[in-house]
Design a protein around this motif. Structure first.
Motif, PDB file in Angstrom:
ATOM      1  N   PHE A   1     -35.802  17.249 -58.952  1.00 46.89           N
ATOM      2  CA  PHE A   1     -35.967  17.591 -59.954  1.00 46.89           C
ATOM      3  C   PHE A   1     -36.773  18.903 -60.309  1.00 46.89           C
ATOM      4  CE2 PHE A   1     -38.903  17.555 -63.630  1.00 46.89           C
ATOM      5  CZ  PHE A   1     -38.111  17.299 -65.015  1.00 46.89           C
ATOM      6  N   GLY A   2     -36.408  19.686 -61.325  1.00 49.18           N
ATOM      7  CA  GLY A   2     -37.428  20.876 -61.355  1.00 49.18           C
ATOM      8  C   GLY A   2     -36.862  22.121 -62.662  1.00 49.18           C
ATOM      9  N   ASP A   3     -37.585  22.993 -62.413  1.00 47.11           N
ATOM     10  CA  ASP A   3     -37.249  24.033 -63.281  1.00 47.11           C
ATOM     11  C   ASP A   3     -36.407  25.197 -62.964  1.00 47.11           C
ATOM     12  OD1 ASP A   3     -37.269  26.076 -65.256  1.00 47.11           O
ATOM     13  OD2 ASP A   3     -39.262  26.934 -64.876  1.00 47.11           O
ATOM     14  N   MET A   4     -35.035  24.918 -63.472  1.00 51.22           N
ATOM     15  CA  MET A   4     -33.820  25.916 -62.928  1.00 51.22           C
ATOM     16  C   MET A   4     -34.241  27.207 -63.459  1.00 51.22           C
ATOM     17  SD  MET A   4     -30.542  25.072 -65.641  1.00 51.22           S
ATOM     18  CE  MET A   4     -29.735  26.294 -64.467  1.00 51.22           C
ATOM     19  N   ASN A   5     -34.986  27.555 -64.225  1.00 53.38           N
ATOM     20  CA  ASN A   5     -35.272  29.029 -64.663  1.00 53.38           C
ATOM     21  C   ASN A   5     -36.337  29.720 -63.644  1.00 53.38           C
ATOM     22  OD1 ASN A   5     -33.514  29.057 -66.822  1.00 53.38           O
ATOM     23  ND2 ASN A   5     -35.306  28.754 -68.563  1.00 53.38           N
ATOM     24  N   ASP A   6     -37.027  28.669 -63.005  1.00 50.93           N
ATOM     25  CA  ASP A   6     -37.852  29.258 -61.765  1.00 50.93           C
ATOM     26  C   ASP A   6     -37.138  29.664 -60.545  1.00 50.93           C
ATOM     27  OD1 ASP A   6     -39.713  29.899 -60.175  1.00 50.93           O
ATOM     28  OD2 ASP A   6     -40.673  28.071 -60.096  1.00 50.93           O
ATOM     29  N   PRO A   7     -36.736  30.829 -60.296  1.00 51.76           N
ATOM     30  CA  PRO A   7     -36.142  31.137 -59.153  1.00 51.76           C
ATOM     31  C   PRO A   7     -36.392  30.585 -57.748  1.00 51.76           C
ATOM     32  CG  PRO A   7     -37.351  33.119 -60.016  1.00 51.76           C
ATOM     33  CD  PRO A   7     -37.445  32.371 -60.772  1.00 51.76           C
ATOM     34  N   ASP A   8     -37.811  30.423 -57.723  1.00 49.90           N
ATOM     35  CA  ASP A   8     -38.410  30.026 -56.508  1.00 49.90           C
ATOM     36  C   ASP A   8     -38.378  28.380 -56.287  1.00 49.90           C
ATOM     37  OD1 ASP A   8     -38.956  32.351 -55.585  1.00 49.90           O
ATOM     38  OD2 ASP A   8     -40.923  32.236 -56.737  1.00 49.90           O
ATOM     39  N   SER A   9     -37.742  27.714 -57.354  1.00 53.24           N
ATOM     40  CA  SER A   9     -37.759  26.141 -57.249  1.00 53.24           C
ATOM     41  C   SER A   9     -36.630  25.724 -56.490  1.00 53.24           C
ATOM     42  CB  SER A   9     -37.660  25.722 -58.845  1.00 53.24           C
ATOM     43  OG  SER A   9     -36.291  26.078 -59.228  1.00 53.24           O
ATOM     44  N   GLU A  10     -36.878  24.354 -56.181  1.00 54.28           N
ATOM     45  CA  GLU A  10     -35.706  23.828 -55.224  1.00 54.28           C
ATOM     46  C   GLU A  10     -34.499  23.846 -56.031  1.00 54.28           C
ATOM     47  OE1 GLU A  10     -35.021  20.118 -52.201  1.00 54.28           O
ATOM     48  OE2 GLU A  10     -36.801  20.326 -53.533  1.00 54.28           O
ATOM     49  N   VAL A  11     -34.566  23.322 -57.276  1.00 57.00           N
ATOM     50  CA  VAL A  11     -33.075  23.101 -57.751  1.00 57.00           C
ATOM     51  C   VAL A  11     -32.628  24.369 -58.071  1.00 57.00           C
ATOM     52  CG1 VAL A  11     -33.866  20.936 -59.119  1.00 57.00           C
ATOM     53  CG2 VAL A  11     -34.642  23.135 -60.096  1.00 57.00           C
ATOM     54  N   SER A  12     -33.277  25.501 -58.519  1.00 55.58           N
ATOM     55  CA  SER A  12     -32.647  26.709 -58.809  1.00 55.58           C
ATOM     56  C   SER A  12     -32.128  27.208 -57.463  1.00 55.58           C
ATOM     57  CB  SER A  12     -33.747  27.664 -59.184  1.00 55.58           C
ATOM     58  OG  SER A  12     -33.139  29.054 -59.252  1.00 55.58           O
ATOM     59  N   ARG A  13     -32.583  27.037 -56.242  1.00 53.46           N
ATOM     60  CA  ARG A  13     -32.012  27.480 -55.065  1.00 53.46           C
ATOM     61  C   ARG A  13     -30.863  26.751 -54.869  1.00 53.46           C
ATOM     62  NH1 ARG A  13     -32.448  25.225 -50.210  1.00 53.46           N
ATOM     63  NH2 ARG A  13     -34.218  24.087 -50.939  1.00 53.46           N
ATOM     64  N   LEU A  14     -30.818  25.194 -54.969  1.00 49.13           N
ATOM     65  CA  LEU A  14     -29.584  24.511 -54.473  1.00 49.13           C
ATOM     66  C   LEU A  14     -28.420  24.874 -55.486  1.00 49.13           C
ATOM     67  CD1 LEU A  14     -31.586  20.863 -54.050  1.00 49.13           C
ATOM     68  CD2 LEU A  14     -30.379  22.473 -52.495  1.00 49.13           C
ATOM     69  N   LEU A  15     -28.660  25.108 -56.623  1.00 50.00           N
ATOM     70  CA  LEU A  15     -27.705  25.471 -57.720  1.00 50.00           C
ATOM     71  C   LEU A  15     -27.020  26.737 -57.360  1.00 50.00           C
ATOM     72  CD1 LEU A  15     -29.247  24.155 -61.150  1.00 50.00           C
ATOM     73  CD2 LEU A  15     -27.419  23.240 -60.104  1.00 50.00           C
ATOM     74  N   LYS A  16     -27.759  27.447 -56.764  1.00 48.23           N
ATOM     75  CA  LYS A  16     -27.260  28.702 -56.390  1.00 48.23           C
ATOM     76  C   LYS A  16     -26.388  28.936 -54.940  1.00 48.23           C
ATOM     77  CE  LYS A  16     -30.627  31.643 -58.887  1.00 48.23           C
ATOM     78  NZ  LYS A  16     -31.695  32.327 -58.775  1.00 48.23           N
ATOM     79  N   GLU A  17     -26.691  27.904 -54.325  1.00 49.62           N
ATOM     80  CA  GLU A  17     -26.175  27.720 -52.683  1.00 49.62           C
ATOM     81  C   GLU A  17     -24.543  27.549 -53.106  1.00 49.62           C
ATOM     82  OE1 GLU A  17     -27.626  24.596 -50.461  1.00 49.62           O
ATOM     83  OE2 GLU A  17     -29.775  25.951 -49.975  1.00 49.62           O
ATOM     84  N   LYS A  18     -23.797  28.312 -52.088  1.00 49.68           N
ATOM     85  CA  LYS A  18     -22.310  28.151 -52.138  1.00 49.68           C
ATOM     86  C   LYS A  18     -21.574  27.054 -51.500  1.00 49.68           C
ATOM     87  CE  LYS A  18     -21.670  33.164 -52.875  1.00 49.68           C
ATOM     88  NZ  LYS A  18     -21.113  34.407 -52.335  1.00 49.68           N
TER      89      LYS A  18
END
Length: 249
Positions: free
Chosen positions: A145-162
């Motif tokens: 769980f986390g803030d997807m608008n935070d580029p440093d958050s785990e969720v943001s990183r995971l959603l960007k992983e190819k």
């Protein structure tokens, strides 16, 4: 930057231990027979005939276009700027009009409070900087769980992983912007967990009653009754707050 909270569920890592369900029940003192979250077990058959089981942790999807909010006549259901779909118990009339409006079956009437209950992503906890109870207790790290608008958050990183493709539970019929993502390792999502419009969805009833004026009058009277109950609760709650503020001065 405004926060945008999302939940990620890795169905491959989920082991159906039910720790998330137990933690949620303990956190919210949920009555027996009810739950704010769940793990859906779907049994399938692979192409070679061997059995396969897929596990889908579920809860309120905190949709961008949440139909429950539109269906609520008292205004108890509302959406915060950070994406959380919440419920104001002080003005909830318990009319249940929002229950069939949810295609994810995430809402139910709490028999002890006579108000609607649902997952809130543990809003009080996250406002204190904590994780939701289900995420905090997930032994397999299947929930993130986390803030997807935070580029440093785990969720943001995971959603960007190819390497991983995260998908939402949407269909051509139901695509209301859920903020809950799933990883299935490329496996197709079974129909059993897909959202479905209920036959007695309130909007469908209203459309039917456009052609049936007598029914429309009945629906209108019912909605006005529940709206009035919600307004009375809201007025009562405001009076309580004003009295508390006056006593505190």
């Amino acid at each position: 930057m405004v926060k945008k909270y999302v939940m990620l569920a890795d169905t491959v890592r989920c082991i159906d231990c039910k720790a998330c369900v137990v933690a949620c029940r303990a956190e919210w003192e949920t009555p027996m027979g009810y739950s704010r979250d769940w793990v859906k077990q779907v049994e399938l058959e692979k192409a070679d005939g061997s059995p396969q089981v897929m596990l889908f942790p579920g809860r309120c999807q905190h949709c961008d276009d949440a139909p429950c909010i539109e269906a609520c006549p008292s205004g108890a259901a509302y959406k915060r700027a950070d994406g959380l779909v919440l419920q104001d118990d002080a003005i909830c009339s318990g009319c249940e009009l929002c229950v069939p409006a949810c295609p994810y079956d995430a809402r139910w009437l709490n028999p002890e409070t006579n108000t609607i209950s649902k997952c809130t992503f543990c809003q009080p906890r996250i406002d204190q900087g904590l994780e939701p109870a289900c995420v905090d207790t997930c032994v397999g790290r299947a929930l993130i769980f986390g803030d997807m608008n935070d580029p440093d958050s785990e969720v943001s990183r995971l959603l960007k992983e190819k390497e991983k493709e995260w998908v939402k539970l949407t269909t051509d019929e139901v695509n209301i912007g859920p903020n809950h993502y799933y990883f299935t390792a490329g496996e197709a999502i079974p129909d059993e967990v897909m959202p479905k419009l209920h036959e007695r969805h309130i909007s469908g009833q209203v459309m039917e009653n456009v052609v049936n004026p007598v029914g429309a009058i009945g629906i209108g009277a019912m909605v006005l009754t529940f709206l009035g109950a919600g307004v009375m609760k809201m007025i009562g709650r405001r009076n309580e707050v004003n009295e508390e503020n006056h006593e505190g001065k």
